[in-house]
Design an enzyme around this catalytic site. Structure first.
Site, PDB file in Angstrom:
ATOM      1  N   ASP A 123      10.077   2.952   6.993  1.00 33.72           N
ATOM      2  CA  ASP A 123       9.720   1.594   7.393  1.00 33.72           C
ATOM      3  C   ASP A 123      10.789   1.092   8.357  1.00 33.72           C
ATOM      4  O   ASP A 123      11.965   1.458   8.250  1.00 33.72           O
ATOM      5  CB  ASP A 123       9.637   0.675   6.174  1.00 33.72           C
ATOM      6  CG  ASP A 123       8.797  -0.570   6.443  1.00 33.72           C
ATOM      7  OD1 ASP A 123       7.710  -0.693   5.834  1.00 33.72           O
ATOM      8  OD2 ASP A 123       9.223  -1.432   7.239  1.00 33.72           O
ATOM      9  N   THR A 134      -6.455  -0.785   7.225  1.00 32.57           N
ATOM     10  CA  THR A 134      -7.816  -1.249   7.482  1.00 32.57           C
ATOM     11  C   THR A 134      -8.034  -1.492   8.974  1.00 32.57           C
ATOM     12  O   THR A 134      -7.275  -2.227   9.611  1.00 32.57           O
ATOM     13  CB  THR A 134      -8.090  -2.549   6.712  1.00 32.57           C
ATOM     14  OG1 THR A 134      -7.850  -2.319   5.323  1.00 32.57           O
ATOM     15  CG2 THR A 134      -9.532  -3.007   6.906  1.00 32.57           C
ATOM     16  N   THR A 153      -2.394  -4.443   9.308  1.00 34.59           N
ATOM     17  CA  THR A 153      -3.281  -4.640  10.456  1.00 34.59           C
ATOM     18  C   THR A 153      -3.728  -6.104  10.444  1.00 34.59           C
ATOM     19  O   THR A 153      -4.827  -6.420   9.990  1.00 34.59           O
ATOM     20  CB  THR A 153      -4.500  -3.701  10.406  1.00 34.59           C
ATOM     21  OG1 THR A 153      -5.036  -3.688   9.066  1.00 34.59           O
ATOM     22  CG2 THR A 153      -4.108  -2.289  10.783  1.00 34.59           C
ATOM     23  N   CYS A 195      -6.451  -9.384   3.490  1.00 36.66           N
ATOM     24  CA  CYS A 195      -7.647  -8.536   3.426  1.00 36.66           C
ATOM     25  C   CYS A 195      -8.919  -9.334   3.697  1.00 36.66           C
ATOM     26  O   CYS A 195      -9.485  -9.264   4.771  1.00 36.66           O
ATOM     27  CB  CYS A 195      -7.737  -7.846   2.059  1.00 36.66           C
ATOM     28  SG  CYS A 195      -6.456  -6.618   1.770  1.00 36.66           S
ATOM     29  N   ARG A 242       1.449 -14.216   2.944  1.00 31.39           N
ATOM     30  CA  ARG A 242       0.779 -13.901   4.206  1.00 31.39           C
ATOM     31  C   ARG A 242      -0.630 -14.488   4.237  1.00 31.39           C
ATOM     32  O   ARG A 242      -1.447 -14.248   3.366  1.00 31.39           O
ATOM     33  CB  ARG A 242       0.711 -12.380   4.413  1.00 31.39           C
ATOM     34  CG  ARG A 242       2.011 -11.765   4.898  1.00 31.39           C
ATOM     35  CD  ARG A 242       1.865 -10.278   5.093  1.00 31.39           C
ATOM     36  NE  ARG A 242       1.690  -9.581   3.829  1.00 31.39           N
ATOM     37  CZ  ARG A 242       1.374  -8.287   3.743  1.00 31.39           C
ATOM     38  NH1 ARG A 242       1.194  -7.580   4.839  1.00 31.39           N
ATOM     39  NH2 ARG A 242       1.249  -7.720   2.562  1.00 31.39           N
ATOM     40  N   VAL A 275       0.828  -1.205   0.000  1.00 36.82           N
ATOM     41  CA  VAL A 275       0.000   0.000   0.000  1.00 36.82           C
ATOM     42  C   VAL A 275       0.863   1.255   0.000  1.00 36.82           C
ATOM     43  O   VAL A 275       0.677   2.164  -0.814  1.00 36.82           O
ATOM     44  CB  VAL A 275      -0.945   0.022   1.220  1.00 36.82           C
ATOM     45  CG1 VAL A 275      -1.705   1.346   1.286  1.00 36.82           C
ATOM     46  CG2 VAL A 275      -1.921  -1.138   1.148  1.00 36.82           C
TER      47      VAL A 275
END
Length: 428
Positions: free
Chosen positions: A38, A123, A88, A263, A334, A20
């Site tokens: 980061d 999110t 998240t 997601c 992931r 993102v």
């Protein structure tokens, strides 16, 4: 806000250089000074060389950009606009893991100055920005929200591996804590989003809009997964059913499949967590999650049924898994449900060969202690075509006959192939 950034009087920082944050940083840095921050030193080292380790951004996109990639917080001292794009995830107990988000908020709190704006893209559940993040910024900075700084929320809509629905041609939802901050944030994003922006009524509305996008998709896939299980018991091909039903104008064509990634398989738990905090236990959402979370076991159970029918002992069988990433043509593993399939196979002492041209082999080894094969072998009792990578789509009947035993089963999770009589064929 935008003019101040364009005139070089201030800088924009993006916290989190993942799938993102990096596209945002590269797009804004065409004419704005950007700090790409980061804590992953290896990632920063790669980006400083103009290389995206996930291969989502091309090398050309790094050229002629006004951007500094860093893990050094001191680079944030001249920043007036912060955008948070950190992961998240969820915990093993399926509850929100806000540690990356809270850590990013603390970093901002240590460097924010009066007049700054913070925009969250990660999110979260409705209320998280205002209830969890803003207090951290205030505590770390000693500043007061709405008096000294403003906050907005603009949910990310990046789809990894998708070269059609990109950052700039996808409508962006924006929100702010005041009418003025909303307009400033909208103008900022309009600067890079060709498709335009949608001004949400509030930060909570924007948070909720994002989380139901993936919750809705999760539920639709769960329905198709449950139907697929039922139709399998009836010896009916689910894809044939969808093709027939799809001839009606108002039928929505969703397809069964493994639901992984960061997601769809994660976001619904943020919403159910908040609902339960408020005293309401969701039923439909959690039921859909249960169906999707259990599909890996269903796939393995179906394979075991085939092995038993052909008098093949699991401990002497060999299975090929085609694809281990969470979706096609990406390297990201992931929350990949294919991992669960592999682990379940190994629980039955089945020998498993993993072949994936896209996966980061070192990450797969480090994260799951799995090592993919360099090339596909032969004499497989089962082939699980789990991910629709471009290379796999080109496989034909001759390829499978070459690598499989005569009584093998081809399990086509993504329905990439047409059935053929030489092998037992099964699909969701």
């Amino acid at each position: 806000m935008l003019e101040k950034l364009k005139n070089g009087k201030s800088k924009l920082a993006i916290i989190g250089m993942g799938y993102v944050g990096l596209p945002l940083a590269l797009e804004f840095s065409k004419d704005i000074q950007v700090v790409g921050f980061d804590i992953n030193q290896s990632l920063i080292s790669s980006l400083q060389k103009g290389k995206d380790p996930k291969s989502e951004s091309d090398d050309e996109e790094f050229k002629n950009r006004s951007i500094v990639f860093t893990d050094d917080e001191s680079e944030l001292k001249e920043v007036s606009v912060f955008i948070v794009a950190v992961p998240t995830p969820i915990t093993k107990l399926k509850s929100p893991d806000l540690r990356p988000l809270k850590s990013a908020s603390a970093v901002i709190g240590r460097h924010i100055k009066k007049g700054s704006t913070v925009i969250y893209e990660s999110t979260v559940y409705p209320g998280c920005t205002e209830e969890d993040c803003i207090p951290i910024i205030e505590r770390e900075s000693g500043l007061t929200h709405l008096i000294d700084f403003n906050v907005g929320y603009s949910p990310e809509r990046i789809n990894p591996g998708d070269k059609v629905h990109t950052l700039t041609n996808t409508i962006k939802i924006v929100s702010g804590d005041t009418a003025d901050s909303l307009e400033d944030i909208a103008i900022l994003y309009e600067h890079i989003i060709n498709a335009g922006v949608h001004r949400a009524a509030s930060i909570k509305v924007a948070e909720a809009a994002k989380i139901i996008e993936n919750t809705q998709r999760d539920l639709n896939i769960a329905l198709m997964n449950e139907l697929s299980i039922i139709f399998d018991l009836m010896d009916i091909n689910t894809q044939d059913v969808i093709a027939a039903a799809g001839t009606k104008w108002n039928f929505l064509k969703f397809y069964p499949g493994l639901v992984g990634g960061h997601c769809i398989g994660v976001d619904p738990y943020y919403l159910t967590y908040k609902a339960e905090q408020l005293g309401y236990k969701p039923e439909i959402i959690l039921s859909g999650r249960k169906v999707n979370d259990n599909l890996s076991r269903h796939v393995v159970k179906r394979l075991l049924t085939h092995l038993k029918a052909n008098s093949i002992q699991p401990s002497t069988s060999k299975v090929l898994v085609l694809g281990v990433t969470f979706k096609e043509n990406v390297s990201d593993i992931r929350n990949s449900k294919v991992i669960e399939v592999i682990q379940e196979l190994q629980n039955y002492n089945i020998t498993v060969d993993i072949y994936d041209p896209c996966v980061d082999k070192e990450e797969l080894k480090e994260s799951y202690n799995l090592t993919p094969v360099q090339c596909i072998g032969k004499n497989y009792d089962g082939i699980i075509a789990a991910v629709k990578h471009e290379e796999f789509v080109l496989f034909d009947k001759a390829k499978f006959i070459e690598i499989a035993n005569p009584d093998a089963i081809l399990m086509d999770i993504k329905s990439m192939y047409k059935p053929f009589k030489e092998l037992t064929y099964w699909s969701l």
